[in-house]
Design an enzyme around this catalytic site. Structure first.
Site, PDB file in Angstrom:
ATOM      1  N   CYS A 104      -0.962  13.354  10.646  1.00 19.41           N
ATOM      2  CA  CYS A 104      -0.902  13.043   9.221  1.00 19.41           C
ATOM      3  C   CYS A 104      -0.989  14.342   8.418  1.00 19.41           C
ATOM      4  O   CYS A 104      -2.071  14.773   8.009  1.00 19.41           O
ATOM      5  CB  CYS A 104      -2.029  12.089   8.820  1.00 19.41           C
ATOM      6  SG  CYS A 104      -1.887  11.501   7.117  1.00 19.41           S
ATOM      7  N   THR A 351      -8.540 -11.331  -3.594  1.00 15.34           N
ATOM      8  CA  THR A 351      -7.497 -12.339  -3.736  1.00 15.34           C
ATOM      9  C   THR A 351      -7.161 -12.523  -5.205  1.00 15.34           C
ATOM     10  O   THR A 351      -7.985 -12.300  -6.076  1.00 15.34           O
ATOM     11  CB  THR A 351      -7.937 -13.680  -3.130  1.00 15.34           C
ATOM     12  OG1 THR A 351      -6.890 -14.633  -3.286  1.00 15.34           O
ATOM     13  CG2 THR A 351      -9.197 -14.209  -3.780  1.00 15.34           C
ATOM     14  N   THR A 354      -2.406 -15.776  -5.449  1.00 19.57           N
ATOM     15  CA  THR A 354      -0.943 -15.752  -5.505  1.00 19.57           C
ATOM     16  C   THR A 354      -0.382 -15.388  -4.132  1.00 19.57           C
ATOM     17  O   THR A 354      -1.053 -14.748  -3.316  1.00 19.57           O
ATOM     18  CB  THR A 354      -0.433 -14.716  -6.520  1.00 19.57           C
ATOM     19  OG1 THR A 354      -0.879 -13.414  -6.126  1.00 19.57           O
ATOM     20  CG2 THR A 354      -0.939 -15.021  -7.917  1.00 19.57           C
ATOM     21  N   THR A 363      -5.379 -18.245   0.116  1.00 13.30           N
ATOM     22  CA  THR A 363      -4.836 -17.417   1.208  1.00 13.30           C
ATOM     23  C   THR A 363      -5.893 -17.005   2.224  1.00 13.30           C
ATOM     24  O   THR A 363      -5.673 -16.091   3.002  1.00 13.30           O
ATOM     25  CB  THR A 363      -4.184 -16.146   0.638  1.00 13.30           C
ATOM     26  OG1 THR A 363      -5.180 -15.391  -0.061  1.00 13.30           O
ATOM     27  CG2 THR A 363      -3.055 -16.483  -0.318  1.00 13.30           C
TER      28      THR A 363
END
Length: 457
Positions: A104, A351, A354, A363
């Protein structure tokens, strides 16, 4: 995504209240969930980065979820800039070592600069061979935590703590373990979101650009025909129906036997062909990364390839974050345990109710499936979780993406980013990467802290 549920009483199991057990204890009161991409919250948080002279691209991308960015920033600030067992320059050097395992260059370059700013010896940046032996001794644990954390044993801990000129104290080692897992996981986030160097200061170019149609019509790559758009919308509909069915089944308490759940976990764990085994080191690897790597060919290896014996499954209930890891870190490195726990909570419960173009959606089953699948690829099993849910909720392209970002982040491409969840918002894909980051970090920490605990006992 739905608001956080009420916490279980300390020590309670999921069967006590009908809820699935969370992989950490929920401490304190639940915080209000902000609106996704709330401008005022984002601007307030980013102001904290301005005194340093710039807003880095990690913060800009995480800023799509201000509640999480706040928790992440507090944790990273404590790890790097507040009082602790390790001197500041060694903290940044450990970050360099960790990021280098995944090639990285973004994080390696960032912390090379930070290392020099806090007075680090420039000679150390010529490579690991120029660093003090004490830091070089950390290399084996760094390598294992990055790629195969299940191989870490109390003997690795004992070797580092063995009295001598280059020995580590237990408190120093715990801080180093947290730093290593933090930066291994952050490398996954950098690659998973395609985060670009700060030279490209335009906010819109801080990571892979979202599809211009992501809020209205699906996209896979740069263009998508009508049939592709229809397929992507059907994927959303199928996912919604499966989530609803699973939630209804849970309410009706349609039980699955322990034997069946164990079998389903083993099936998930042995899905070793989704992503090919790690290739040899890329010969074009930049010299500023290569010099910090020893045994560069060492990488993630699937648990159960043919002809090889699988390592034992890590049963989450035998060594939990809530009952073991949290208390051990807080005893040896006060305050960081609380911040890590808060960060795990925030992302697990984050959350907005949606999903793609739908509102008012619960979800929780989807977020749990993603979290548990990440732990599964690292060999961690929850006895009270039905891994059949993973196969029902995570389609193949999403599984390929999750496993690549969690296990081989340096091999993540824009193509596999575009191929999963083609009708979802860019911010929702970033949300997935936050779950991956934290699930991966917790998995590696559990292996490392279990080894420390075994050494202490």
């Amino acid at each position: 995504m739905e608001p956080p549920k009420q916490p279980l009483p300390p020590g309670a199991r999921s069967g006590d209240s009908g809820q699935r057990r969370c992989p950490f204890r929920r401490r304190g009161t639940s915080r209000g969930v902000p609106q996704e991409g709330g401008e005022s919250s984002l601007h307030q948080l980013l102001e904290a980065f301005v005194p340093a002279g710039r807003v880095d691209h990690v913060a800009l991308v995480m800023g799509l979820h201000p509640q999480y960015l706040s928790s992440f920033w507090k944790t990273q600030y404590l790890l790097l800039r507040m009082d602790g067992p390790l001197p500041y320059h060694k903290r940044h050097y450990i970050a360099i070592m960790a990021a280098a395992r995944h090639r990285c260059s973004y994080l390696v370059g960032l912390h090379m600069g930070e290392f020099l700013q806090v007075g680090g010896n420039p000679a150390w940046l010529q490579g690991l061979h120029c660093a003090p032996q004490k830091l070089r001794n950390l290399n084996e644990v760094n390598k294992l935590l990055a790629h195969r954390p299940w191989l870490i044993t109390k003997e690795h801990i004992e070797a580092l703590l063995k009295p001598g000129q280059d020995s580590w104290s237990l408190a120093e080692l715990v801080q180093a373990l947290v730093l290593l897992t933090h930066y291994h996981s952050l490398a996954s986030f950098v690659f998973g979101c395609g985060i670009k160097p700060e030279e490209e200061q335009d906010v819109g170019s801080s990571c892979w650009a979202p599809s211009p149609h992501s809020n209205s019509s699906p996209a896979s790559g740069d263009t998508m025909g009508g049939s592709g758009a229809t397929d992507a919308m059907q994927e959303v509909q199928v996912l919604m129906e499966r989530m609803k069915l699973l939630q209804e089944n849970q309410l009706e308490e349609e039980g699955v036997t322990q034997e069946e759940m164990a079998t389903r976990f083993e099936l998930e764990k042995t899905e070793s062909l989704l992503v090919p085994s790690s290739d040899i080191l890329d010969p074009s690897l930049q010299s500023n990364i290569r010099c910090f790597l020893e045994d560069p060919e060492f990488g993630y290896k699937d648990f159960t390839r043919r002809g090889e014996q699988a390592p034992p499954t890590f049963r989450a209930q035998d060594y939990t974050w809530e009952d073991h890891g949290y208390s051990l870190i807080n005893r040896l490195y006060p305050e960081v345990g609380q911040l890590l726990d808060e960060k795990f909570q925030v992302v697990y419960n984050l959350t907005y109710n949606t999903i793609a173009m739908h509102c008012g959606v619960d979800t929780s089953v989807l977020r749990r499936a993603i979290w548990n699948y990440v732990h599964c690829v690292f060999g961690i099993r929850y006895d009270d979780y039905d891994y059949g849910e993973v196969n029902q909720l995570l389609e193949r392209n999403l599984k390929v993406y999750i496993k690549t970002v969690a296990c081989y982040p340096e091999r993540t491409t824009k193509q596999i980013y575009a191929q999963f969840w083609r009708h979802f918002k860019h911010s929702e894909k970033v949300h997935i990467n936050l779950l991956l980051l934290e699930a991966r970090m917790q998995a590696a920490l559990l292996y490392a802290l279990r080894a420390v605990t075994r050494y202490m006992t």
